[in-house]
Design a protein around this motif. Structure first.
Motif, short mmCIF file in Angstrom:
data_model
loop_
_atom_site.label_atom_id
_atom_site.label_comp_id
_atom_site.label_asym_id
_atom_site.label_seq_id
_atom_site.Cartn_x
_atom_site.Cartn_y
_atom_site.Cartn_z
N CYS A 138 31.69 19.08 87.71
CA CYS A 138 31.17 19.41 86.33
C CYS A 138 32.31 19.18 85.52
O CYS A 138 33.40 19.27 86.05
CB CYS A 138 30.34 20.70 86.12
N TYR A 139 32.24 19.12 84.13
CA TYR A 139 33.07 19.44 83.19
C TYR A 139 32.83 20.50 82.28
O TYR A 139 31.74 20.84 81.94
CB TYR A 139 32.89 18.00 82.19
N VAL A 140 33.95 21.13 82.03
CA VAL A 140 33.81 22.41 81.26
C VAL A 140 34.87 22.69 80.20
O VAL A 140 35.82 21.91 80.44
CB VAL A 140 33.87 23.54 82.28
N ALA A 141 34.74 23.70 79.39
CA ALA A 141 35.79 23.98 78.53
C ALA A 141 36.28 25.42 78.96
O ALA A 141 35.68 26.28 79.07
CB ALA A 141 35.27 24.06 77.26
N LEU A 142 37.75 25.31 79.10
CA LEU A 142 38.35 26.67 79.35
C LEU A 142 38.56 27.64 78.40
O LEU A 142 39.19 27.21 77.31
CB LEU A 142 39.61 26.41 80.13
N LEU A 143 37.88 28.81 78.13
CA LEU A 143 37.91 29.81 77.07
C LEU A 143 39.11 30.58 77.15
O LEU A 143 39.58 30.94 78.26
CB LEU A 143 36.65 30.37 76.74
N ASN A 144 39.60 31.05 75.84
CA ASN A 144 40.60 32.07 75.81
C ASN A 144 39.89 33.50 75.91
O ASN A 144 39.43 33.97 74.92
CB ASN A 144 41.57 31.90 74.58
#
Length: 169
Positions: free
Chosen positions: A53-59
């Motif tokens: 999958c493709y994800v956004a890595l959050l802070n």
């Protein structure tokens, strides 16, 4: 080792791990292919399960969950039913961001993200130790994160080099 992917595929995987939002044009250029064959390769890698999958890595700090804790857990019983029950409970707890079945003295290692020590105390008291069958825990609070990556290390068949050396800049 993956037998059905070649050097181009490895380059694609390495670059997508580095930047999942790279445009197909830029990806193709960096890999050394034209956009259409590159897109076909990406689609095949997705279909064959090399790309999950493709994800956004959050802070986490900006989102107020900066405290990371690793917890070793021992269950009262090591039966299939006990493991299944624990697995099902863990899946419902959002603070648990990682869970691993282990060999050795403990049965599981979980990674927890919470806002502060008070939230961790509440988590332990109200959620983790409330799971039926948990008889022992051992917690380690992270003081400083020295390295964190989502990249999976892999080696190509022909070069036996790590994926970081695949990317030519």
């Amino acid at each position: 080792m993956a037998e059905d992917i070649d050097a181009f595929d490895y380059k694609i995987l390495a670059l997508l791990q580095e930047d999942g939002r790279i445009s197909m044009t830029d990806l193709a250029e960096r890999v050394g292919l034209s956009p259409s064959p590159c897109a076909r390769r990406v689609k095949r890698l997705e279909e064959e399960g090399y790309i999950d999958c493709y994800v956004a890595l959050l802070n986490a700090k900006r989102l107020g969950v900066a405290l990371t804790v690793f917890i070793n857990i021992r269950l009262a019983s090591q039966t299939r039913a006990a493991f299944d029950k624990f697995d099902a409970e863990v899946a419902t707890i959002p603070e648990i961001v990682g869970c691993h079945l282990l060999t050795g003295a403990f049965d599981y290692l979980v990674q927890v993200r919470v806002g502060d020590i008070e939230e961790f105390r509440d988590f332990m008291r109200d959620k983790l130790t409330a799971i039926e069958g948990v008889v022992e825990t051992q917690s380690s609070i992270v003081l400083e994160q020295l390295k964190s990556t989502t990249s999976i290390p892999f080696r190509t068949r022909s070069t036996r080099t790590s994926n970081s050396s695949i990317i030519q800049r």
